[in-house]
Design a protein around this motif. Structure first.
Motif, short mmCIF file in Angstrom:
data_model
loop_
_atom_site.label_atom_id
_atom_site.label_comp_id
_atom_site.label_asym_id
_atom_site.label_seq_id
_atom_site.Cartn_x
_atom_site.Cartn_y
_atom_site.Cartn_z
N VAL A 185 0.88 -1.39 -0.53
CA VAL A 185 -0.02 -0.38 -0.49
C VAL A 185 0.77 1.52 -0.02
CG1 VAL A 185 -2.06 0.59 1.59
CG2 VAL A 185 -2.30 -1.95 0.82
N LYS A 186 0.82 1.90 -0.59
CA LYS A 186 1.08 3.26 -0.99
C LYS A 186 0.29 4.58 -0.07
CE LYS A 186 3.48 1.61 -5.16
NZ LYS A 186 2.53 0.82 -5.59
N LYS A 187 1.25 5.45 0.13
CA LYS A 187 0.55 6.78 1.35
C LYS A 187 -0.98 7.26 0.66
CE LYS A 187 2.20 6.76 4.12
NZ LYS A 187 1.45 7.06 6.14
N HIS A 188 -0.95 7.14 -1.29
CA HIS A 188 -2.02 8.02 -1.41
C HIS A 188 -2.48 6.78 -1.92
CE1 HIS A 188 0.42 6.67 -4.84
NE2 HIS A 188 -1.30 6.34 -5.58
N GLU A 189 -2.94 6.05 -1.56
CA GLU A 189 -3.74 5.33 -2.21
C GLU A 189 -5.23 4.72 -1.04
OE1 GLU A 189 -2.02 1.89 -5.04
OE2 GLU A 189 -1.80 1.46 -2.73
N THR A 190 -6.70 4.59 -1.24
CA THR A 190 -8.26 4.70 -0.86
C THR A 190 -7.92 2.84 -0.34
OG1 THR A 190 -9.03 4.64 -2.04
CG2 THR A 190 -8.56 6.53 -1.39
N VAL A 191 -7.94 2.03 0.65
CA VAL A 191 -8.69 1.02 0.83
C VAL A 191 -9.11 0.38 1.62
CG1 VAL A 191 -7.27 -1.15 2.28
CG2 VAL A 191 -5.64 0.83 1.61
N ALA A 223 -3.38 1.41 7.55
CA ALA A 223 -3.92 3.24 7.91
C ALA A 223 -2.53 3.75 7.96
CB ALA A 223 -4.82 3.35 9.12
N HIS A 224 -1.35 3.07 8.62
CA HIS A 224 0.20 3.51 8.58
C HIS A 224 0.74 3.81 6.87
CE1 HIS A 224 -0.18 3.61 13.44
NE2 HIS A 224 0.61 4.38 12.81
N ARG A 225 0.13 2.80 6.05
CA ARG A 225 0.87 2.82 4.85
C ARG A 225 -0.36 3.88 3.94
NH1 ARG A 225 3.79 -2.18 2.80
NH2 ARG A 225 5.75 -0.33 3.07
N ALA A 226 -1.43 4.02 3.83
CA ALA A 226 -2.24 4.53 3.18
C ALA A 226 -2.89 5.68 3.38
CB ALA A 226 -3.68 3.61 3.12
N GLN A 227 -3.64 6.61 2.70
CA GLN A 227 -4.30 7.50 3.06
C GLN A 227 -5.38 7.56 3.38
OE1 GLN A 227 -6.92 9.88 -0.37
NE2 GLN A 227 -4.69 11.41 -0.09
N ALA A 246 -18.09 3.35 -1.48
CA ALA A 246 -17.47 4.33 -1.23
C ALA A 246 -16.46 4.08 -2.77
CB ALA A 246 -16.33 4.12 -0.37
N ALA A 247 -16.36 2.95 -3.82
CA ALA A 247 -15.97 2.40 -4.39
C ALA A 247 -15.80 3.85 -5.58
CB ALA A 247 -16.37 0.44 -5.48
N PRO A 248 -14.85 3.03 -6.20
CA PRO A 248 -13.66 2.57 -6.52
C PRO A 248 -12.77 2.56 -5.12
CG PRO A 248 -13.22 4.38 -8.20
CD PRO A 248 -13.71 4.35 -7.19
N TYR A 249 -11.70 1.23 -4.98
CA TYR A 249 -10.51 1.41 -4.41
C TYR A 249 -9.13 1.00 -4.87
CZ TYR A 249 -15.19 0.43 -1.45
OH TYR A 249 -16.12 1.22 -0.78
N ASP A 250 -7.80 1.90 -4.43
CA ASP A 250 -6.62 1.28 -4.77
C ASP A 250 -6.53 0.00 -4.19
OD1 ASP A 250 -5.38 3.93 -5.81
OD2 ASP A 250 -6.19 4.43 -3.81
N VAL A 251 -6.99 -0.18 -3.19
CA VAL A 251 -6.77 -1.48 -2.45
C VAL A 251 -7.95 -2.17 -1.75
CG1 VAL A 251 -4.96 -2.53 -0.53
CG2 VAL A 251 -4.56 -1.49 -1.99
N ILE A 252 -8.09 -3.34 -1.40
CA ILE A 252 -8.91 -4.47 -0.91
C ILE A 252 -8.33 -5.40 -0.68
CG2 ILE A 252 -11.49 -5.73 -1.45
CD1 ILE A 252 -12.53 -3.75 -4.12
#
Length: 217
Positions: free
Chosen positions: A75-81, A96-100, A141-147
């Motif tokens: 997971v990257k800092k700009h991503e939603t999970v 959450a420590h890795r995501a937006q 809340a879709a779409p997501y960067d990570v599920i």
């Protein structure tokens, strides 16, 4: 119990041998205090290679499995999970420590409240908790960067895949007893998905998980 020694042993003896070599992930396991997300009755077992019982008959995944999934998702800092299966909130805290932003959903109101309380108590401000059935994803809340699916899926629902952005990743435990495959699915474009089998394990299926149709003769 020497908590810091137990945490060190968990990382070095359980997690690193499971091919979790990303130093950022290993560091995060020291920062996010797993013992704070474990029910008080099981605090002494917070660092054991064991599925810790939670209310409503649920369990925390074993530490090595949580860490491996976290590494694979990258997971990257700009991503939603989206996390499906909030449990105690621990995996959401790691993500959450890795995501937006992280949205974690649980079908059990008691677990949703537990996760919410734990995330607040541990100062995790970029994770929210919802109560509901996300066995086919959470379209609101879709779409997501990570599920991240923190429960078993006999069949991976197409609706869930469609909630990924192009380039997004989904981690899920797919299959049935006795062995499931931990898979990382990447959305290549609007119609194509790439599936990688990462390891084998068994995880209890989500409530209301989709099952393959049974043939009758």
């Amino acid at each position: 119990m020497n908590i810091e020694q137990a945490r060190f042993n968990m990382i070095e003896q359980q997690i690193r041998p499971w091919e979790v070599l990303d130093q950022d992930v290993l560091n995060l396991l020291s920062i996010v205090k797993r013992e704070n997300f474990v029910p008080a009755a099981y605090r002494e077992l917070a660092f054991v290679d064991f599925e810790i019982p939670l209310p409503a008959g649920q369990h925390m995944l074993a530490p090595r499995i949580e860490a491996r999934v976290l590494q694979e998702l990258a997971v990257k800092k700009h991503e939603t999970v989206l996390e499906i299966g909030a449990g105690s909130g621990y995996m959401a805290a790691l993500l959450a420590h890795r995501a937006q932003h992280v949205l974690t959903v649980d079908i059990e109101p008691e677990l949703a409240e537990l996760a919410k309380a734990n995330l607040v108590a541990n100062g995790v401000l970029n994770a929210e908790v919802a109560t509901g059935d996300a066995s086919r994803g959470w379209n609101a809340a879709a779409p997501y960067d990570v599920i991240c699916v923190s429960g078993g899926l006999p069949v991976l629902p197409q609706e869930m895949l469609e909630q990924l952005k192009v380039g997004g990743r989904l981690a899920a435990f797919v299959g049935t007893a006795p062995v499931m495959k931990a898979q990382l699915i990447t959305r290549v474009d609007e119609k194509q998905f790439r599936i990688a089998d990462v390891f084998e394990t068994y995880v209890e299926p989500l409530q209301n998980a989709v099952h393959a149709p049974r043939f009758r003769f």
